[in-house]
Design a protein around this motif. Structure first.
Motif, PDB file in Angstrom:
ATOM      1  N   GLN A 254       0.815  -1.209   0.000  1.00 47.96           N
ATOM      2  CA  GLN A 254       0.000   0.000   0.000  1.00 47.96           C
ATOM      3  C   GLN A 254       0.857   1.270   0.000  1.00 47.96           C
ATOM      4  OE1 GLN A 254      -3.236  -0.530  -0.285  1.00 47.96           O
ATOM      5  NE2 GLN A 254      -2.878  -2.750  -0.112  1.00 47.96           N
ATOM      6  N   ARG A 255       2.139   1.133  -0.301  1.00 48.18           N
ATOM      7  CA  ARG A 255       3.062   2.261  -0.251  1.00 48.18           C
ATOM      8  C   ARG A 255       3.713   2.487  -1.604  1.00 48.18           C
ATOM      9  NH1 ARG A 255       2.360   5.569   4.022  1.00 48.18           N
ATOM     10  NH2 ARG A 255       0.322   4.604   4.287  1.00 48.18           N
ATOM     11  N   GLN A 256       4.186   3.728  -1.830  1.00 53.00           N
ATOM     12  CA  GLN A 256       4.778   4.085  -3.120  1.00 53.00           C
ATOM     13  C   GLN A 256       6.275   3.781  -3.198  1.00 53.00           C
ATOM     14  OE1 GLN A 256       3.606   7.995  -4.675  1.00 53.00           O
ATOM     15  NE2 GLN A 256       2.095   8.164  -3.037  1.00 53.00           N
ATOM     16  N   GLY A 257       6.997   4.060  -2.099  1.00 51.50           N
ATOM     17  CA  GLY A 257       8.441   3.850  -2.108  1.00 51.50           C
ATOM     18  C   GLY A 257       8.937   3.600  -0.698  1.00 51.50           C
ATOM     19  N   VAL A 258       9.910   2.694  -0.543  1.00 50.53           N
ATOM     20  CA  VAL A 258      10.385   2.270   0.776  1.00 50.53           C
ATOM     21  C   VAL A 258      11.903   2.455   0.865  1.00 50.53           C
ATOM     22  CG1 VAL A 258      10.443   0.407   2.481  1.00 50.53           C
ATOM     23  CG2 VAL A 258       8.567   0.519   0.801  1.00 50.53           C
ATOM     24  N   ILE A 259      12.359   3.124   1.913  1.00 50.19           N
ATOM     25  CA  ILE A 259      13.794   3.200   2.204  1.00 50.19           C
ATOM     26  C   ILE A 259      14.065   2.412   3.474  1.00 50.19           C
ATOM     27  CG2 ILE A 259      15.738   4.683   2.827  1.00 50.19           C
ATOM     28  CD1 ILE A 259      14.582   6.895   1.211  1.00 50.19           C
ATOM     29  N   ILE A 260      15.043   1.522   3.411  1.00 56.20           N
ATOM     30  CA  ILE A 260      15.430   0.712   4.573  1.00 56.20           C
ATOM     31  C   ILE A 260      16.859   1.087   4.966  1.00 56.20           C
ATOM     32  CG2 ILE A 260      15.828  -1.623   5.437  1.00 56.20           C
ATOM     33  CD1 ILE A 260      13.780  -2.626   3.395  1.00 56.20           C
ATOM     34  N   PHE A 261      17.040   1.510   6.201  1.00 60.18           N
ATOM     35  CA  PHE A 261      18.365   1.838   6.720  1.00 60.18           C
ATOM     36  C   PHE A 261      18.899   0.637   7.489  1.00 60.18           C
ATOM     37  CE2 PHE A 261      16.437   5.987   6.092  1.00 60.18           C
ATOM     38  CZ  PHE A 261      17.470   6.703   5.500  1.00 60.18           C
ATOM     39  N   ALA A 262      19.902  -0.024   6.904  1.00 63.11           N
ATOM     40  CA  ALA A 262      20.496  -1.212   7.523  1.00 63.11           C
ATOM     41  C   ALA A 262      21.668  -0.817   8.418  1.00 63.11           C
ATOM     42  CB  ALA A 262      20.958  -2.180   6.446  1.00 63.11           C
ATOM     43  N   ALA A 263      22.041  -1.716   9.324  1.00 64.03           N
ATOM     44  CA  ALA A 263      23.088  -1.406  10.297  1.00 64.03           C
ATOM     45  C   ALA A 263      24.493  -1.613   9.744  1.00 64.03           C
ATOM     46  CB  ALA A 263      22.896  -2.265  11.552  1.00 64.03           C
ATOM     47  N   THR A 264      24.698  -2.658   8.968  1.00 64.02           N
ATOM     48  CA  THR A 264      26.014  -2.974   8.410  1.00 64.02           C
ATOM     49  C   THR A 264      25.825  -3.497   6.985  1.00 64.02           C
ATOM     50  OG1 THR A 264      25.992  -5.286   9.144  1.00 64.02           O
ATOM     51  CG2 THR A 264      26.842  -3.640  10.714  1.00 64.02           C
ATOM     52  N   VAL A 265      26.926  -3.629   6.263  1.00 60.45           N
ATOM     53  CA  VAL A 265      26.858  -4.140   4.888  1.00 60.45           C
ATOM     54  C   VAL A 265      26.352  -5.581   4.886  1.00 60.45           C
ATOM     55  CG1 VAL A 265      28.218  -4.719   2.836  1.00 60.45           C
ATOM     56  CG2 VAL A 265      28.666  -2.580   4.075  1.00 60.45           C
ATOM     57  N   LYS A 266      26.818  -6.374   5.829  1.00 63.65           N
ATOM     58  CA  LYS A 266      26.365  -7.769   5.930  1.00 63.65           C
ATOM     59  C   LYS A 266      24.866  -7.819   6.231  1.00 63.65           C
ATOM     60  CE  LYS A 266      27.157 -12.043   8.536  1.00 63.65           C
ATOM     61  NZ  LYS A 266      27.921 -12.670   9.654  1.00 63.65           N
ATOM     62  N   HIS A 267      24.436  -6.960   7.115  1.00 58.73           N
ATOM     63  CA  HIS A 267      23.018  -6.872   7.470  1.00 58.73           C
ATOM     64  C   HIS A 267      22.188  -6.478   6.244  1.00 58.73           C
ATOM     65  CE1 HIS A 267      19.687  -4.681   9.925  1.00 58.73           C
ATOM     66  NE2 HIS A 267      19.413  -5.962   9.866  1.00 58.73           N
ATOM     67  N   ALA A 268      22.679  -5.527   5.469  1.00 60.39           N
ATOM     68  CA  ALA A 268      21.979  -5.071   4.274  1.00 60.39           C
ATOM     69  C   ALA A 268      21.861  -6.199   3.247  1.00 60.39           C
ATOM     70  CB  ALA A 268      22.700  -3.872   3.670  1.00 60.39           C
ATOM     71  N   ALA A 269      22.927  -6.987   3.104  1.00 59.98           N
ATOM     72  CA  ALA A 269      22.904  -8.110   2.159  1.00 59.98           C
ATOM     73  C   ALA A 269      21.861  -9.144   2.591  1.00 59.98           C
ATOM     74  CB  ALA A 269      24.288  -8.748   2.072  1.00 59.98           C
ATOM     75  N   GLU A 270      21.756  -9.364   3.891  1.00 57.61           N
ATOM     76  CA  GLU A 270      20.747 -10.300   4.402  1.00 57.61           C
ATOM     77  C   GLU A 270      19.334  -9.790   4.093  1.00 57.61           C
ATOM     78  OE1 GLU A 270      19.262 -12.240   8.685  1.00 57.61           O
ATOM     79  OE2 GLU A 270      20.757 -10.623   8.643  1.00 57.61           O
ATOM     80  N   ILE A 271      19.121  -8.484   4.268  1.00 57.01           N
ATOM     81  CA  ILE A 271      17.822  -7.883   3.979  1.00 57.01           C
ATOM     82  C   ILE A 271      17.486  -8.034   2.495  1.00 57.01           C
ATOM     83  CG2 ILE A 271      16.560  -5.692   3.877  1.00 57.01           C
ATOM     84  CD1 ILE A 271      18.200  -4.854   6.395  1.00 57.01           C
ATOM     85  N   ALA A 314      24.169   3.868   5.736  1.00 64.25           N
ATOM     86  CA  ALA A 314      24.779   5.184   6.029  1.00 64.25           C
ATOM     87  C   ALA A 314      25.022   6.016   4.783  1.00 64.25           C
ATOM     88  CB  ALA A 314      26.077   4.985   6.804  1.00 64.25           C
ATOM     89  N   VAL A 315      24.116   5.978   3.820  1.00 66.73           N
ATOM     90  CA  VAL A 315      24.289   6.744   2.583  1.00 66.73           C
ATOM     91  C   VAL A 315      23.174   7.763   2.389  1.00 66.73           C
ATOM     92  CG1 VAL A 315      24.450   6.634   0.084  1.00 66.73           C
ATOM     93  CG2 VAL A 315      25.568   4.881   1.471  1.00 66.73           C
ATOM     94  N   LEU A 316      21.934   7.341   2.426  1.00 69.50           N
ATOM     95  CA  LEU A 316      20.807   8.207   2.061  1.00 69.50           C
ATOM     96  C   LEU A 316      20.316   9.035   3.247  1.00 69.50           C
ATOM     97  CD1 LEU A 316      18.765   5.736  -0.181  1.00 69.50           C
ATOM     98  CD2 LEU A 316      20.562   7.343  -0.838  1.00 69.50           C
ATOM     99  N   THR A 317      21.198   9.835   3.813  1.00 67.35           N
ATOM    100  CA  THR A 317      20.807  10.666   4.951  1.00 67.35           C
ATOM    101  C   THR A 317      20.798  12.145   4.592  1.00 67.35           C
ATOM    102  OG1 THR A 317      23.104  10.622   5.731  1.00 67.35           O
ATOM    103  CG2 THR A 317      21.577   9.027   6.699  1.00 67.35           C
ATOM    104  N   THR A 318      21.703  12.586   3.719  1.00 67.23           N
ATOM    105  CA  THR A 318      21.698  13.981   3.255  1.00 67.23           C
ATOM    106  C   THR A 318      21.932  13.999   1.749  1.00 67.23           C
ATOM    107  OG1 THR A 318      24.081  14.202   3.669  1.00 67.23           O
ATOM    108  CG2 THR A 318      22.595  14.881   5.443  1.00 67.23           C
ATOM    109  N   GLY A 319      21.454  15.054   1.112  1.00 70.48           N
ATOM    110  CA  GLY A 319      21.679  15.223  -0.315  1.00 70.48           C
ATOM    111  C   GLY A 319      20.895  14.264  -1.182  1.00 70.48           C
ATOM    112  N   GLN A 341      16.834  11.924  12.809  1.00 69.97           N
ATOM    113  CA  GLN A 341      15.963  12.874  12.111  1.00 69.97           C
ATOM    114  C   GLN A 341      16.263  12.932  10.612  1.00 69.97           C
ATOM    115  OE1 GLN A 341      16.245  16.546  14.420  1.00 69.97           O
ATOM    116  NE2 GLN A 341      14.136  16.129  14.991  1.00 69.97           N
ATOM    117  N   GLN A 342      17.543  12.807  10.264  1.00 70.57           N
ATOM    118  CA  GLN A 342      17.899  12.813   8.845  1.00 70.57           C
ATOM    119  C   GLN A 342      17.318  11.594   8.136  1.00 70.57           C
ATOM    120  OE1 GLN A 342      22.119  13.098   9.170  1.00 70.57           O
ATOM    121  NE2 GLN A 342      22.130  15.317   9.377  1.00 70.57           N
ATOM    122  N   MET A 343      17.359  10.441   8.801  1.00 70.50           N
ATOM    123  CA  MET A 343      16.780   9.233   8.208  1.00 70.50           C
ATOM    124  C   MET A 343      15.271   9.383   8.057  1.00 70.50           C
ATOM    125  SD  MET A 343      18.975   6.044   9.864  1.00 70.50           S
ATOM    126  CE  MET A 343      18.760   6.490  11.597  1.00 70.50           C
TER     127      MET A 343
END
Length: 587
Positions: A254-271, A314-319, A341-343
């Motif tokens: 029911q959503r248009q776009g999703v951003i997921i902030f992962a804790a580590t690179v390994k964690h992100a790969a698991e996600i 740790a990338v999509l927080t500013t800019g 707050q940036q996230m």
């Protein structure tokens, strides 16, 4: 006079511009204005560049913001140049130069013009390190113009390592003494933008079906958590990640776009692997190591909705700007209110068909999206922002605290009044909690290592206890509970330890002098809401009714004296050391 702007500023944007002009007409002190993510900082920057007299330098740290700020400046004044290696432009001829700090700092000799104003976007990134790129560049520019005006803009005016980035706030409160900037001259609360319809209403939740337990993490010297500790805890909580991803897949329908902030690179790969297993929608992963072209392609595909899930570390927080985002999932711990707050702010921009943005904090970070004025991490999970007036200067301090069901304050964790005195430069001296110097009697912060008045070394509690307990006739009573009772018109305070032993204090309350002594000896150090007035009382039963306002000490140092038995030598509150007990950990 410059021509009228081609772009109509919002009311608060014009107020911010006016505040800057008024400040720099009478002062050369550096200044900060605080505007939440989505408030249009680049429009404010563009208008300031347009009306400024003399040459202007706009600085930021990522090429996306350089490009964005330059585009907005060009809308109001076409005399603009871009100096950024990432954008393959290094031009300095324009009245306004928009530059990346990295490119400028590598070419200091190129910046020999007399700039009148420097505007730093995302200025919370400026440190006081003289060797840093920002400081080297500012030093060079000041040599060419000693009267250089320096302005910073940010949505999060604090740093993990040093607190607030300004020394004084125009609302009359103190910032940080060693801050890089002098004055905060304008601040707009996020709640205002949501209420006025300039930002999407956020709906914030803690983890709904699952949540990570990061409570055992310890904050490092840099002010955040160590990646190896986070990784170790995540390895023990694999089932939580599966449950979280399954829930996000359902919500995303029911959503248009999703951003997921992962804790580590390994964690992100698991996600990413779990998204591939449970979702039919496309997903992409970007980290600091993702090649620039691959990163730009993924972001473009996400913005054009070819990709629904954007996982990042740790990338999509500013800019970064993708207005259609309406689901933010925070799966990483942080001790930084600013980073939180940036996230969350990535999902608050307006977009067609977007009614709200769901923000789910699966890491139980516990920050309040609408309370950026408290940069410190919560002292307990149940803490909320509370207002505590100063009994001396009347300033309305905002501290972390606890409230009851009616919203009344039952405890706060403030130490010192944050108000500025009449001259606007000196901080109010009132301390809600203090460590008393044994040599001169002066009040100091409870964490002070030396007295600010006489410079005497404040003895560490563990060191003092080691010295005292090595002598005979001393006992360390570890408090497990505290009880107030009345006995024939006398107030008795009974302390219990885990072994069932007890120790008591007695206080008489018949005379004014006795009640004053009770306040000084007992109520003042035990008060959970120091600074707030106590109701009048003359009888023990009246004080017993207020027991919830009293905190119990962690330790009592007792000494056995001939014919008098055990006598109280010292109480220890807020104790964290080798004698710590389970009671110290209670929330």
């Amino acid at each position: 006079m410059p021509a009228a702007p081609a772009l109509q500023l919002r009311d608060y944007q014009q107020q911010a511009v006016d505040a800057v002009l008024q400040h720099f007409r009478s002062s050369n002190s550096s200044a900060v204005i605080v505007l939440p993510t989505g408030a249009g900082k680049s429009i404010v920057i563009a208008e300031l560049a347009r009306v400024a007299r003399g040459k202007v330098l706009v600085l930021t740290h990522v090429k996306e913001l350089v490009e964005q700020n330059a585009a907005k400046v060009e809308l109001l004044d076409d005399d603009v140049s871009v100096y950024s290696a990432g954008l393959k432009q290094k031009l300095l001829a324009g009245k306004t130069v928009v530059a990346s700090v990295q490119s400028a700092a590598r070419s200091l000799t190129e910046f020999s013009d007399k700039y009148s104003l420097v505007i730093i976007d995302e200025c919370h990134r400026v440190s006081d390190d003289e060797a840093s790129q920002y400081q080297q560049l500012l030093t060079t520019l000041t040599k060419h113009n000693p009267k250089l005006k320096v302005l910073g803009l940010t949505a999060t005016p604090y740093r993990l390592d040093s607190g607030y980035i300004y020394k004084r706030h125009y609302h009359g409160k103190i910032g940080s003494k060693a801050a890089v900037f002098d004055d905060c001259i304008f601040e707009l609360p996020m709640r205002y933008l949501v209420k006025k319809g300039y930002l999407t209403p956020p709906k914030t939740y803690d983890g709904l079906t699952a949540q990570y337990d990061f409570s055992r993490l310890t904050v490092t010297d840099s002010g955040d958590y160590q990646a190896s500790e986070v990784e170790a805890l995540l390895n023990l909580q694999g089932r939580a990640t599966t449950a979280i991803v399954k829930q996000l897949v359902q919500l995303a329908k029911q959503r248009q776009g999703v951003i997921i902030f992962a804790a580590t690179v390994k964690h992100a790969a698991e996600i990413m692997a779990l998204l591939g297993k449970y979702s039919d929608d496309n997903a992409a992963l970007i980290t600091a190591d993702t090649p620039a072209l691959e990163r730009d392609r993924a972001i473009n595909e996400f913005r054009t909705r070819q990709i629904k899930f954007m996982v990042n570390v740790a990338v999509l927080t500013t800019g970064f700007d993708a207005p259609h985002v309406d689901l933010i999932a925070i799966l990483r711990p942080t001790a930084s209110a600013g980073l939180y707050q940036q996230m969350a702010g990535r999902g608050l921009r307006l977009a067609p068909g977007k009614e709200d943005c769901i923000i789910i904090d699966y890491a139980a970070n516990g920050f309040d999206l609408f309370a950026p004025e408290i940069p410190q991490a919560k002292p307990t999970s149940s803490a909320v922002p509370v207002q505590v007036p100063c009994p001396i200067c009347g300033f309305a301090n905002t501290f972390w605290g606890k409230v009851d069901a009616d919203g009344d304050i039952i405890e706060h964790f403030g130490r010192r009044c944050q108000g500025l005195m009449d001259d606007g430069k000196q901080q109010c001296n009132y301390r809600y909690r203090a460590k008393i110097c044994p040599d001169c009697g002066a009040e100091n912060d409870i964490a002070a290592r030396s007295c600010t008045s006489c410079q005497s070394v404040m003895v560490d509690p563990d060191k003092r206890l080691k010295e005292v307990l090595g002598k005979k006739h001393h006992h360390l009573f570890k408090v497990d509970a505290m009880q107030l009772v009345e006995d024939n018109g006398v107030l008795k305070v009974i302390y219990h330890d885990v072994d069932g032993n007890h120790f008591g204090e007695t206080f008489r309350m018949e005379t004014t002098a006795q009640r004053k002594a009770l306040y000084a000896v007992f109520l003042l150090p035990h008060d959970r809401t120091p600074g707030l007035p106590w109701p009048k009382f003359t009888k023990p039963c009246e004080l017993i009714a207020l027991t919830t306002r009293l905190r119990q000490p962690d330790l009592l140092l007792l000494q056995q004296k001939p014919k008098r038995g055990w006598q109280l030598v010292e109480k220890f509150f807020d104790y964290h050391g080798r004698h710590q007990t389970a009671a110290n950990f209670l929330d």
